[in-house]
Design a protein around this motif. Structure first.
Motif, PDB file in Angstrom:
ATOM      1  N   ALA A 260      68.158  21.164  62.737  1.00 54.81           N
ATOM      2  CA  ALA A 260      67.672  22.010  61.870  1.00 54.81           C
ATOM      3  C   ALA A 260      68.770  22.245  60.711  1.00 54.81           C
ATOM      4  O   ALA A 260      68.395  22.686  59.722  1.00 54.81           O
ATOM      5  CB  ALA A 260      67.759  23.513  62.670  1.00 54.81           C
ATOM      6  N   THR A 261      70.130  21.953  60.919  1.00 53.07           N
ATOM      7  CA  THR A 261      71.199  22.114  59.967  1.00 53.07           C
ATOM      8  C   THR A 261      70.951  21.490  58.910  1.00 53.07           C
ATOM      9  O   THR A 261      71.513  21.798  57.753  1.00 53.07           O
ATOM     10  CB  THR A 261      72.501  21.805  60.664  1.00 53.07           C
ATOM     11  OG1 THR A 261      72.635  22.153  62.040  1.00 53.07           O
ATOM     12  CG2 THR A 261      73.783  22.699  60.008  1.00 53.07           C
ATOM     13  N   TRP A 262      70.193  20.342  58.754  1.00 54.97           N
ATOM     14  CA  TRP A 262      69.759  19.447  57.769  1.00 54.97           C
ATOM     15  C   TRP A 262      69.246  20.236  56.592  1.00 54.97           C
ATOM     16  O   TRP A 262      69.147  19.854  55.468  1.00 54.97           O
ATOM     17  CB  TRP A 262      68.990  18.277  58.036  1.00 54.97           C
ATOM     18  CG  TRP A 262      67.916  18.485  58.619  1.00 54.97           C
ATOM     19  CD1 TRP A 262      67.605  18.549  59.834  1.00 54.97           C
ATOM     20  CD2 TRP A 262      66.437  18.698  57.740  1.00 54.97           C
ATOM     21  NE1 TRP A 262      66.209  18.800  60.287  1.00 54.97           N
ATOM     22  CE2 TRP A 262      65.376  18.587  59.086  1.00 54.97           C
ATOM     23  CE3 TRP A 262      66.229  18.443  56.644  1.00 54.97           C
ATOM     24  CZ2 TRP A 262      64.268  18.889  58.765  1.00 54.97           C
ATOM     25  CZ3 TRP A 262      64.775  18.748  56.316  1.00 54.97           C
ATOM     26  CH2 TRP A 262      63.895  18.809  57.493  1.00 54.97           C
ATOM     27  N   ILE A 263      68.394  21.160  56.829  1.00 54.48           N
ATOM     28  CA  ILE A 263      67.617  22.086  56.114  1.00 54.48           C
ATOM     29  C   ILE A 263      68.638  22.730  54.866  1.00 54.48           C
ATOM     30  O   ILE A 263      67.900  22.496  53.619  1.00 54.48           O
ATOM     31  CB  ILE A 263      66.656  23.362  56.771  1.00 54.48           C
ATOM     32  CG1 ILE A 263      65.421  22.545  57.421  1.00 54.48           C
ATOM     33  CG2 ILE A 263      66.054  24.032  55.664  1.00 54.48           C
ATOM     34  CD1 ILE A 263      64.238  22.274  56.948  1.00 54.48           C
ATOM     35  N   PRO A 264      69.573  23.525  55.230  1.00 51.30           N
ATOM     36  CA  PRO A 264      70.341  23.889  53.887  1.00 51.30           C
ATOM     37  C   PRO A 264      71.045  22.904  53.200  1.00 51.30           C
ATOM     38  O   PRO A 264      71.004  23.071  51.810  1.00 51.30           O
ATOM     39  CB  PRO A 264      71.388  24.644  54.795  1.00 51.30           C
ATOM     40  CG  PRO A 264      70.697  25.035  56.067  1.00 51.30           C
ATOM     41  CD  PRO A 264      69.733  23.950  56.409  1.00 51.30           C
ATOM     42  N   PHE A 265      71.605  21.889  53.791  1.00 48.83           N
ATOM     43  CA  PHE A 265      72.169  20.666  52.987  1.00 48.83           C
ATOM     44  C   PHE A 265      70.918  20.024  51.951  1.00 48.83           C
ATOM     45  O   PHE A 265      71.158  19.881  50.901  1.00 48.83           O
ATOM     46  CB  PHE A 265      72.670  19.599  53.862  1.00 48.83           C
ATOM     47  CG  PHE A 265      72.798  18.342  53.327  1.00 48.83           C
ATOM     48  CD1 PHE A 265      73.602  18.142  52.231  1.00 48.83           C
ATOM     49  CD2 PHE A 265      71.748  17.165  53.437  1.00 48.83           C
ATOM     50  CE1 PHE A 265      74.078  16.781  51.656  1.00 48.83           C
ATOM     51  CE2 PHE A 265      71.947  16.179  52.785  1.00 48.83           C
ATOM     52  CZ  PHE A 265      73.088  16.019  51.819  1.00 48.83           C
ATOM     53  N   LEU A 266      69.656  19.575  52.539  1.00 48.52           N
ATOM     54  CA  LEU A 266      68.499  19.266  51.916  1.00 48.52           C
ATOM     55  C   LEU A 266      68.337  20.083  50.781  1.00 48.52           C
ATOM     56  O   LEU A 266      68.134  19.650  49.503  1.00 48.52           O
ATOM     57  CB  LEU A 266      67.598  18.774  52.759  1.00 48.52           C
ATOM     58  CG  LEU A 266      66.269  18.192  52.048  1.00 48.52           C
ATOM     59  CD1 LEU A 266      66.900  16.865  51.176  1.00 48.52           C
ATOM     60  CD2 LEU A 266      65.144  17.926  52.965  1.00 48.52           C
ATOM     61  N   GLY A 267      68.239  21.486  50.879  1.00 55.44           N
ATOM     62  CA  GLY A 267      67.918  22.433  50.033  1.00 55.44           C
ATOM     63  C   GLY A 267      68.910  22.372  48.921  1.00 55.44           C
ATOM     64  O   GLY A 267      68.517  22.465  47.620  1.00 55.44           O
ATOM     65  N   ASP A 268      70.427  22.233  49.227  1.00 52.67           N
ATOM     66  CA  ASP A 268      71.209  22.246  48.197  1.00 52.67           C
ATOM     67  C   ASP A 268      70.898  20.960  47.112  1.00 52.67           C
ATOM     68  O   ASP A 268      71.439  20.966  46.060  1.00 52.67           O
ATOM     69  CB  ASP A 268      72.556  22.212  48.602  1.00 52.67           C
ATOM     70  CG  ASP A 268      72.984  23.402  49.318  1.00 52.67           C
ATOM     71  OD1 ASP A 268      72.680  24.560  49.043  1.00 52.67           O
ATOM     72  OD2 ASP A 268      73.959  23.387  50.002  1.00 52.67           O
ATOM     73  N   ARG A 269      70.762  19.681  47.895  1.00 54.93           N
ATOM     74  CA  ARG A 269      70.668  18.616  47.434  1.00 54.93           C
ATOM     75  C   ARG A 269      69.280  18.686  46.426  1.00 54.93           C
ATOM     76  O   ARG A 269      69.312  18.233  44.918  1.00 54.93           O
ATOM     77  CB  ARG A 269      70.542  17.270  48.079  1.00 54.93           C
ATOM     78  CG  ARG A 269      70.723  15.978  47.781  1.00 54.93           C
ATOM     79  CD  ARG A 269      71.845  15.691  47.165  1.00 54.93           C
ATOM     80  NE  ARG A 269      71.967  14.516  46.500  1.00 54.93           N
ATOM     81  CZ  ARG A 269      73.207  13.843  45.982  1.00 54.93           C
ATOM     82  NH1 ARG A 269      74.267  14.675  45.939  1.00 54.93           N
ATOM     83  NH2 ARG A 269      73.274  12.732  45.589  1.00 54.93           N
ATOM     84  N   LEU A 270      68.224  19.080  46.697  1.00 53.59           N
ATOM     85  CA  LEU A 270      66.928  19.399  46.041  1.00 53.59           C
ATOM     86  C   LEU A 270      67.261  20.367  44.781  1.00 53.59           C
ATOM     87  O   LEU A 270      66.870  20.022  43.606  1.00 53.59           O
ATOM     88  CB  LEU A 270      65.890  19.974  46.752  1.00 53.59           C
ATOM     89  CG  LEU A 270      65.286  18.890  47.790  1.00 53.59           C
ATOM     90  CD1 LEU A 270      64.439  19.775  48.639  1.00 53.59           C
ATOM     91  CD2 LEU A 270      64.409  17.708  47.272  1.00 53.59           C
ATOM     92  N   LEU A 271      67.886  21.291  45.104  1.00 54.38           N
ATOM     93  CA  LEU A 271      68.305  22.235  44.005  1.00 54.38           C
ATOM     94  C   LEU A 271      69.268  21.806  42.962  1.00 54.38           C
ATOM     95  O   LEU A 271      68.971  21.892  41.647  1.00 54.38           O
ATOM     96  CB  LEU A 271      68.848  23.486  44.653  1.00 54.38           C
ATOM     97  CG  LEU A 271      69.331  24.481  43.514  1.00 54.38           C
ATOM     98  CD1 LEU A 271      68.030  25.055  42.764  1.00 54.38           C
ATOM     99  CD2 LEU A 271      69.845  25.705  44.301  1.00 54.38           C
ATOM    100  N   GLU A 272      70.103  20.952  43.243  1.00 56.10           N
ATOM    101  CA  GLU A 272      71.072  20.300  42.640  1.00 56.10           C
ATOM    102  C   GLU A 272      70.214  19.140  41.481  1.00 56.10           C
ATOM    103  O   GLU A 272      70.537  19.153  40.256  1.00 56.10           O
ATOM    104  CB  GLU A 272      72.285  19.422  43.023  1.00 56.10           C
ATOM    105  CG  GLU A 272      73.188  18.808  42.140  1.00 56.10           C
ATOM    106  CD  GLU A 272      74.200  18.016  42.809  1.00 56.10           C
ATOM    107  OE1 GLU A 272      75.067  17.489  42.127  1.00 56.10           O
ATOM    108  OE2 GLU A 272      74.373  18.312  44.108  1.00 56.10           O
TER     109      GLU A 272
END
Length: 378
Positions: A260-272
């Motif tokens: 589950a913890t990958w979701i916030p990281f992936l969200g940051d990367r997509l947003l960037e």
């Protein structure tokens, strides 16, 4: 200690060996997957859809561990399964197929479509009616988009609430971010069917040794296990970046067993990426990609020590526990001990959200966990 009850976003059922062959014509039945083990049990020869492969089997130690140490009674018996769940403290559960993992090895669309229908008829007739605690996933062929659309319409008509999808479609079909799949997402959205992606379901190269074999040599076993989770992340990324979820704001998807913890990281990367490369981004989204990912993608885990922090510290509330019953990397036999360790320092509302709340958002038709466990099914 009193039993801690949870729902599960990930479990598996082993269908009868003849679930396909018994429901198909002899001509098609002869093409369904079959295996023959060598006398020493080290290798097996697999035939499927006119193709033949040889692959190495798991070590005898691993097989012995599964057979002797893990003895769930409900792997093949949906009635006995309830006793296993009650013992473990698992109430409602998403149930994935086992034979469906072969789908990427097929090459004949008509054969795979017939096998998927046979599996769905079996699930509808033999699994789902046993208990309203079961969320049985339907299956679709991804060899051709039109076949998947036809089958998801059948699933909607027959009351399915989830559909099992591989993290990558069949190699001959468009990938998930392509607009070809829009009719499929439309049906899922309108019928409230949850697309449930299970990790480790990328197309299988049987000539390389079969499912899960990517690396060999030092560290191979750990690397291969870790590798399986990345395909779920890619599937989520594709649905967000392509705008599929943005166009269907009520559509919610599940990535099972990938943590589950990958979701916030992936969200940051997509947003960037969306922000810094705005001029090149197509399509434009009505909401930022991190918001879409964090609100429409649910993720299940079984042992991740960081899952509680993803909820409490990172603001990702769509975390869901999954037992992975009955697999050896799951929690069968020690679910209560696992839950106690995971939630020892968690806030009560966090525990309730991860063990029950997120699950009920996806599957509100599953009855609530009873206040008194005396009324559990036997």
């Amino acid at each position: 200690m009193p039993k801690m009850w949870t729902n599960s976003g990930d479990s598996h059922f082993l269908e009868p060996d003849d679930v396909w062959s018994s429901r198909l014509s002899k001509e098609m039945a002869d093409l369904t997957p079959k295996s023959e083990k060598d006398p020493d049990g080290e290798y097996e020869t697999v035939s499927v859809d006119g193709q033949t492969f040889r692959r190495k089997l798991p070590t005898s130690a691993a097989v012995q561990f599964v057979e002797e140490s893990h003895k769930p009674q409900g792997v093949r018996d949906p009635h006995a399964r309830l006793a296993d769940l009650d013992k473990e403290g698992v109430w409602g559960e998403v149930i994935f197929p086992s034979l469906g993992m072969w789908a990427s090895t097929f090459r004949t669309p008509e054969l795979l479509q017939a096998c998927m229908r046979a599996s769905n008829e079996y699930a509808h007739e033999e699994l789902a009616p046993v208990s309203d605690r079961y969320v049985v996933t339907g299956q679709v062929s991804t060899l051709r988009v039109e076949d998947a659309v036809s089958e998801i319409e059948w699933l909607a008509e027959h009351g399915f609430k989830a559909v099992f999808l591989p993290t990558t479609p069949h190699p001959s079909a468009p990938d998930w971010h392509r607009n070809d799949w829009e009719p499929f997402w439309d049906v899922c959205d309108k019928a409230n069917i949850v697309p449930a992606f299970h990790i480790g379901t990328d197309p299988v190269d049987m000539t390389a040794g079969g499912a899960g074999v990517v690396y060999r040599g030092p560290g191979g076993a750990i690397m291969n296990y870790t590798e399986t989770t990345f395909s779920g992340q890619r599937a989520a990324m594709k649905l967000v970046a392509s705008g599929a979820l943005d166009r269907h704001p009520n559509l919610r998807v599940l990535i099972s067993e990938g943590g589950a913890t990958w979701i916030p990281f992936l969200g940051d990367r997509l947003l960037e990426g969306y922000r810094q490369h705005q001029q090149a981004v197509r399509p434009k989204l009505s909401r930022d990609p991190k918001e879409i990912l964090m609100t429409q993608v649910y993720a299940s885990f079984q042992h991740d020590e960081t899952a509680v922090a993803a909820n409490e510290a990172m603001g990702y509330t769509n975390v869901m526990f999954g037992s992975d019953y009955p697999h050896m990397e799951g929690t069968f036999g020690h679910t209560q001990k696992t839950l106690e360790g995971l939630f020892a320092d968690a806030k009560p509302e966090t525990t309730k959200r991860i063990t029950q709340g997120a699950f009920y958002e996806l599957f509100p038709d599953v009855p609530p966990v009873p206040e008194s466990t005396d009324c559990i099914e036997a």
